[in-house]
Design a protein around this motif. Structure first.
Motif: not given
Length: 88
Positions: A12-20, A36-42, A46-47, A54-64
């Protein structure tokens, strides 16, 4: 049940629509590029990314990379199917 009742509340959120939308056409997108593409805050990114993970729609990879942390996102098959169904 009306057509609007069939919409996926996770998108429902425009941010989630954008991410997907971004992740459907890119294999991996890093945090900074997505922000940058979505022009939103950190915090906003993140939220929303956390909720999609949490809904298993995306995977988050954290690395150095060198000594800097890098977070990247990719859509899962479950996420791809759910989003396409939502758009239909």
């Amino acid at each position: 049940m009306g057509i609007i009742d069939k919409l996926n509340k996770d998108f429902e959120s425009r941010v989630r629509l954008g991410i997907m939308s971004i992740l459907l056409v890119n294999e991996w997108v890093d945090f900074t590029e997505m922000k940058t593409l979505l022009n939103i805050t950190d915090g906003n990114l993140a939220s929303h990314a956390s909720a999609l993970e949490k809904s298993e729609y995306i995977v988050v990879k954290k690395e150095f990379v060198g000594k800097k942390p890098k977070t990247s996102y990719s859509v899962t098959e479950k996420g791809r199917l759910a989003f396409k169904e939502h758009l239909s």
